[in-house]
Design a protein around this motif. Structure first.
Motif, PDB file in Angstrom:
ATOM      1  N   SER A  37       4.775  12.091  19.510  1.00 50.94           N
ATOM      2  CA  SER A  37       4.162  11.690  18.211  1.00 50.94           C
ATOM      3  C   SER A  37       3.674  13.041  17.739  1.00 50.94           C
ATOM      4  CB  SER A  37       3.310  10.662  18.507  1.00 50.94           C
ATOM      5  OG  SER A  37       2.083  10.810  18.866  1.00 50.94           O
ATOM      6  N   ARG A  38       3.345  14.359  19.009  1.00 49.70           N
ATOM      7  CA  ARG A  38       2.986  15.245  19.125  1.00 49.70           C
ATOM      8  C   ARG A  38       3.506  16.381  19.884  1.00 49.70           C
ATOM      9  NH1 ARG A  38      -0.433  11.686  21.245  1.00 49.70           N
ATOM     10  NH2 ARG A  38      -1.424  12.799  23.075  1.00 49.70           N
TER      11      ARG A  38
ATOM     12  N   LYS B  39       6.338   3.509  16.169  1.00 50.29           N
ATOM     13  CA  LYS B  39       6.841   3.288  15.682  1.00 50.29           C
ATOM     14  C   LYS B  39       7.618   4.103  14.743  1.00 50.29           C
ATOM     15  CE  LYS B  39       6.756   0.494  10.806  1.00 50.29           C
ATOM     16  NZ  LYS B  39       5.423  -0.355   9.867  1.00 50.29           N
ATOM     17  N   SER B  40       7.702   5.481  14.507  1.00 49.83           N
ATOM     18  CA  SER B  40       9.066   6.235  14.340  1.00 49.83           C
ATOM     19  C   SER B  40       9.923   6.131  15.468  1.00 49.83           C
ATOM     20  CB  SER B  40       8.054   7.458  14.376  1.00 49.83           C
ATOM     21  OG  SER B  40       9.786   8.661  14.084  1.00 49.83           O
TER      22      SER B  40
ATOM     23  N   LEU C 280      -6.507   5.734  13.937  1.00 51.01           N
ATOM     24  CA  LEU C 280      -5.378   6.591  12.679  1.00 51.01           C
ATOM     25  C   LEU C 280      -4.289   6.829  13.529  1.00 51.01           C
ATOM     26  CD1 LEU C 280      -7.074   8.048   9.976  1.00 51.01           C
ATOM     27  CD2 LEU C 280      -4.589   6.337  10.122  1.00 51.01           C
ATOM     28  N   VAL C 281      -2.916   7.108  13.854  1.00 48.73           N
ATOM     29  CA  VAL C 281      -1.845   7.490  14.414  1.00 48.73           C
ATOM     30  C   VAL C 281      -0.467   8.149  13.222  1.00 48.73           C
ATOM     31  CG1 VAL C 281      -2.213   6.013  16.937  1.00 48.73           C
ATOM     32  CG2 VAL C 281      -0.535   4.880  14.883  1.00 48.73           C
ATOM     33  N   ARG C 282      -0.064   9.001  13.764  1.00 48.28           N
ATOM     34  CA  ARG C 282       0.665   9.702  13.131  1.00 48.28           C
ATOM     35  C   ARG C 282       2.022   9.350  13.336  1.00 48.28           C
ATOM     36  NH1 ARG C 282       0.692  15.645  10.168  1.00 48.28           N
ATOM     37  NH2 ARG C 282       1.920  15.129   8.682  1.00 48.28           N
TER      38      ARG C 282
ATOM     39  N   GLN D  63      10.182  14.293   8.432  1.00 50.23           N
ATOM     40  CA  GLN D  63       8.479  14.277   7.565  1.00 50.23           C
ATOM     41  C   GLN D  63       7.689  13.021   8.216  1.00 50.23           C
ATOM     42  OE1 GLN D  63       8.128  14.236   3.727  1.00 50.23           O
ATOM     43  NE2 GLN D  63       8.395  16.148   3.420  1.00 50.23           N
ATOM     44  N   HIS D  64       6.634  12.601   8.770  1.00 48.48           N
ATOM     45  CA  HIS D  64       5.563  11.685   8.690  1.00 48.48           C
ATOM     46  C   HIS D  64       4.584  11.920   8.399  1.00 48.48           C
ATOM     47  CE1 HIS D  64       9.031  12.068  12.222  1.00 48.48           C
ATOM     48  NE2 HIS D  64       8.642  10.460  12.676  1.00 48.48           N
ATOM     49  N   THR D  65       3.790  10.484   8.113  1.00 53.97           N
ATOM     50  CA  THR D  65       2.190  10.846   7.879  1.00 53.97           C
ATOM     51  C   THR D  65       1.902   9.289   9.209  1.00 53.97           C
ATOM     52  OG1 THR D  65       1.342   9.567   5.486  1.00 53.97           O
ATOM     53  CG2 THR D  65       2.916   7.707   6.432  1.00 53.97           C
ATOM     54  N   TRP D  66       0.906   8.884   8.220  1.00 49.42           N
ATOM     55  CA  TRP D  66       0.076   8.222   9.221  1.00 49.42           C
ATOM     56  C   TRP D  66      -0.301   6.721   8.964  1.00 49.42           C
ATOM     57  CZ3 TRP D  66      -2.931  11.133  12.897  1.00 49.42           C
ATOM     58  CH2 TRP D  66      -3.589  12.680  12.192  1.00 49.42           C
ATOM     59  N   ARG D  67      -0.388   6.057  10.209  1.00 48.42           N
ATOM     60  CA  ARG D  67      -0.677   4.523   9.540  1.00 48.42           C
ATOM     61  C   ARG D  67      -1.763   4.086  10.584  1.00 48.42           C
ATOM     62  NH1 ARG D  67       1.800   1.320  13.923  1.00 48.42           N
ATOM     63  NH2 ARG D  67       2.467   2.232  15.240  1.00 48.42           N
TER      64      ARG D  67
END
Length: 241
Positions: A17-18, A32-33, A193-195, A207-211
């Motif tokens: 994720s990072r 989730k991605s 919060l995780v991106r 692109q990814h956003t936060w959930r």
């Protein structure tokens, strides 16, 4: 509500994720991605197609067998044409890639029955190959576990423990407590919060956003448990009349 359940198991998994540049990290549980990407591949969704239908699904994962963190060093060379017509090779920077080895996860997606049934069917007969985070990480065994008339939380707390028989036998107790990570409800104020919410998989503008997620523990039966239940000792029983 209705959910579709997935078994994510394999020699190697990688749920980054990072990741940046030459360091490719992995989370300890599927993102989730990564799971949405796998489902999209199964359905034949192209990288430039919209994802809203899939990202609107509630997502949760249960860590049935955590596995071990593995670090791999990789290097590569690329050809370079010299002025005299010969070819030389230049080395690319050494990269570090992290994986989770020998892990088993239960992933659950909650949504409308039509959509989750489509996902279950697609995963059983995928349009594109399935992999666990990276293309070098194919799943071991069937992924699809079926469709259930449960909420996300009910599925995570009730579906059977899927760790290997050997791992289950190490836990002599008749039950085991497992960690779950799920999408938080809007009224849950103590979330994290995780991106890792995908907006686009387009290679030109990924692109990814936060959930917001919630971590919990659930108690699951251990089919290989051998601990005998004993009655609680009452030191006052012998004083009774």
């Amino acid at each position: 509500m209705t959910v579709v359940a997935l078994r994510l198991a394999g020699p190697l998994q990688a749920w980054g994720s990072r990741s940046r540049f030459v360091r490719r990290e992995t989370e300890k549980a599927p993102t989730k991605s990564g799971v949405i990407g796998m489902v999209a591949a199964a359905k034949g969704v192209r990288r430039t197609d919209p994802l809203e239908e899939l990202t609107d699904l509630r997502f949760g994962v249960r860590i049935d067998q955590p596995g071990q963190l593995l670090r791999d060093f990789q290097t590569a060379q690329r050809p370079k044409k010299e002025k005299d017509g010969t070819t030389s090779w230049s080395s690319l920077p050494l990269s570090q890639r992290y994986y989770v080895s020998d892990a088993v996860f239960l992933a659950v997606l909650e949504g409308e029955r039509r959509l989750v049934e489509d996902i279950d069917e697609a995963v059983r007969s995928p349009e594109f190959p399935l992999y666990l985070g990276r293309r070098s990480c194919p799943p071991a065994g069937p992924v699809a576990l079926g469709v259930y008339d449960h909420t996300l939380e009910e599925a995570l707390a009730s579906l059977p423990w899927m760790a290997s028989t050997r791992s289950q036998r190490r836990h002599h107790a008749n039950t085991v407590r497992l960690t779950t990570v799920r999408d938080a409800h809007p009224d849950e104020a103590d979330g994290e919060l995780v991106r890792d919410m995908p907006v686009s998989f387009d290679p030109n503008r990924r692109q990814h956003t936060w959930r917001t997620i919630t971590r919990e523990t659930v108690e699951i039966d251990n089919p290989q448990g051998t601990a005998e239940k004993t009655e609680e000792h009452d030191p006052m029983a012998s004083l009774g009349g």
